[in-house]
Design an enzyme around this catalytic site. Sequence first.
Site, PDB file in Angstrom:
ATOM      1  N   LEU A  42       0.842  -1.261  -0.046  1.00  0.00           N
ATOM      2  CA  LEU A  42       0.015  -0.153   0.010  1.00  0.00           C
ATOM      3  C   LEU A  42       0.865   1.287   0.060  1.00  0.00           C
ATOM      4  O   LEU A  42       1.858   1.266   0.737  1.00  0.00           O
ATOM      5  CB  LEU A  42      -0.758  -0.114   1.264  1.00  0.00           C
ATOM      6  CG  LEU A  42      -1.831   1.255   1.524  1.00  0.00           C
ATOM      7  CD1 LEU A  42      -2.961   1.326   0.227  1.00  0.00           C
ATOM      8  CD2 LEU A  42      -2.577   1.178   2.730  1.00  0.00           C
ATOM      9  N   GLY A  44       2.349   2.243  -2.923  1.00  0.00           N
ATOM     10  CA  GLY A  44       3.041   2.000  -4.165  1.00  0.00           C
ATOM     11  C   GLY A  44       4.303   2.650  -4.320  1.00  0.00           C
ATOM     12  O   GLY A  44       5.332   2.754  -3.402  1.00  0.00           O
ATOM     13  N   CYS A  46       5.597   5.883  -4.864  1.00  0.00           N
ATOM     14  CA  CYS A  46       5.884   6.961  -4.352  1.00  0.00           C
ATOM     15  C   CYS A  46       6.531   6.808  -3.021  1.00  0.00           C
ATOM     16  O   CYS A  46       7.510   7.014  -2.439  1.00  0.00           O
ATOM     17  CB  CYS A  46       4.747   7.863  -4.100  1.00  0.00           C
ATOM     18  SG  CYS A  46       4.915   9.326  -3.083  1.00  0.00           S
ATOM     19  N   ILE A 182      14.645  12.236 -12.249  1.00  0.00           N
ATOM     20  CA  ILE A 182      14.977  11.007 -11.473  1.00  0.00           C
ATOM     21  C   ILE A 182      16.642  11.159 -11.520  1.00  0.00           C
ATOM     22  O   ILE A 182      17.219  10.975 -10.692  1.00  0.00           O
ATOM     23  CB  ILE A 182      14.234   9.842 -11.770  1.00  0.00           C
ATOM     24  CG1 ILE A 182      12.854  10.020 -11.374  1.00  0.00           C
ATOM     25  CG2 ILE A 182      15.143   8.476 -11.086  1.00  0.00           C
ATOM     26  CD1 ILE A 182      11.928   8.605 -11.777  1.00  0.00           C
ATOM     27  N   ASP A 305      -0.082   7.545 -13.019  1.00  0.00           N
ATOM     28  CA  ASP A 305       0.968   7.486 -13.881  1.00  0.00           C
ATOM     29  C   ASP A 305       0.427   6.662 -15.538  1.00  0.00           C
ATOM     30  O   ASP A 305       1.313   6.604 -16.211  1.00  0.00           O
ATOM     31  CB  ASP A 305       2.021   6.776 -13.393  1.00  0.00           C
ATOM     32  CG  ASP A 305       3.044   7.658 -12.612  1.00  0.00           C
ATOM     33  OD1 ASP A 305       2.710   8.683 -12.414  1.00  0.00           O
ATOM     34  OD2 ASP A 305       4.102   7.268 -12.254  1.00  0.00           O
ATOM     35  N   HIS A 436      10.571  38.951   5.943  1.00  0.00           N
ATOM     36  CA  HIS A 436      11.998  38.925   6.013  1.00  0.00           C
ATOM     37  C   HIS A 436      12.825  38.555   6.969  1.00  0.00           C
ATOM     38  O   HIS A 436      12.228  38.889   8.102  1.00  0.00           O
ATOM     39  CB  HIS A 436      12.129  40.633   5.737  1.00  0.00           C
ATOM     40  CG  HIS A 436      13.760  40.949   5.783  1.00  0.00           C
ATOM     41  ND1 HIS A 436      14.654  40.630   4.470  1.00  0.00           N
ATOM     42  CD2 HIS A 436      14.731  41.319   6.672  1.00  0.00           C
ATOM     43  CE1 HIS A 436      15.626  41.113   4.838  1.00  0.00           C
ATOM     44  NE2 HIS A 436      15.926  41.469   5.952  1.00  0.00           N
TER      45      HIS A 436
END
Length: 459
Positions: A42, A44, A46, A182, A305, A436
């Site tokens: 689970l 994948g 990534c 990559i 993908d 800043h």
Amino acid sequence: MSADAADDYDVVILGGGSGGYACALRSAELGLSVALVEKGKLGGTCLHVGCIPTKALLHAAEIADAARESERFGVRATLDSVDMPGVNAYKDGVVGRLHKGLQGLVKAAAIDYVEGAGRLDGPHTVVVGDRRITGKNVVLATGSYAKSLPGLEIGGRIMTSEQALSLDHVPDRVVVLGGGVIGVEFASVFRSFGSEVTVVEALPRLVAAEDEALSKQLERAFRKRKITCLTGVRFAGASQSDDAVTVSLESGDTIEADLLLVAVGRGPVTDGLGYAEAGITVDRGFVPTDERLGTNVDGVYAVGDIVPGLQLAHRGFAQGIFVAEQIAGLSPVPIVESGIPRVTYCDPEIASVGLTEAQAREQHGAVETYEYNLGGNGKSQILGTQGFVKLVRAEGGPIVGVHMIGARMGEQIGEAQLIVNWEAHPEDVAGLVHAHPTQNEALGEAHLALAGKPLHAHA
Ligand SMILES: Cc1cc2nc3c(=O)[nH]c(=O)nc-3n(C[C@H](O)[C@H](O)[C@H](O)COP(=O)(O)OP(=O)(O)OC[C@H]3O[C@@H](n4cnc5c(N)ncnc54)[C@H](O)[C@@H]3O)c2cc1C
């Protein structure tokens, strides 16, 4: 065989990566019954072999650089060595915690998580082992794999990102084949860990999908880091022995290395899964969809993908959520591909959203651009980084592209994407006060300059 009533769902999702699990979680939130089929882990690509482990390596790389360069900041530290088992333990710890958390989310959402390889048997049935699972809606989310080149076999010293993620030592010499996202991320990691690195890229520039100005600055920065970049150079072949891998180029030159990392892109995982047999159009392995992510077959969607376009985890998440809402009848607003932020986490980092200058000229005709040099940005000077923020504006109109490079500039993408997606004009952003000293100020100052009132901008 008829479907068992217990195996009938509102949504069946094939693949539990970024696209698939996001769709499962959102579907469950909306009260739909969901089965999520996953053959591996689970989360994948990534979570296990993509975004998260590579960014952990890049963070370790940043620490190595900080130790190596500490004297520049008046701190005397020395870099002893990079202990890859230690780096891997840190990386695996991060992945492990996130994996556990994700498993908890899926369990708490009462999603039926089905372990095993699934395939379609008709457009509304997924077969997993002996089980036939039917869905009023089916979501294809089977992701991608690391491609190689014809005749270039992965094994031994020739590897893809997947094997390179668990090296037990730092190789002395690395050739990275492919100067895309990559490829440059790994080139950056290896260099920081102490390897000699050569990037071989057939296209005329690194990160060729980005605005040309970013490629040029990255190549300059890589040269400074002593990463050799061979652009416009074609690979011819590779052979390996026990001691080395020899990479041959079409020019006749050869490069000897300890490791060849093949990073030539990722192909869709759709072969042999019954998609075409179920009547779903498959084009060169990808599953084309309409803007609502529907395939040509009613009730069958595709996300992530396998859908042509950017291969990014957050695109997968967004598409998964979109499809769940579409199925639930919420009429979500279609996702605009050019509005998806893109970050490349090498050192220096690259972050962009919207159109490149060349794309903007094609779409809008006249454009204005402005490059704010990080030389004028206090925090960037403190960090000792170089780079810029480049804005692209349709003449007299909104900002249509933001392109940034420099250490940590990925963190600036949040505001940049609001600017592009909310079609802000430079004058709108110039009126907002940026804290800043932050690198975020560089984004504010670029807009001040484009609005005609530059502050710390050197011509
Ligand atoms: C090295 C690397 C670094 C990356 N870094 C980033 C980054 O920093 N940021 C970013 O946004 N993206 C990054 N990506 C890309 C990102 O990982 C992918 O875009 C994303 O994982 C795609 O999600 P997906 O759901 O389409 O596919 P995947 O995550 O590939 O998931 C598909 C899942 O489907 C499962 N599956 C396949 N076939 C079957 C079957 N027959 N039955 C059951 N299950 C099946 C697979 O096991 C897999 O778990 C990176 C990728 C790589 C390789």
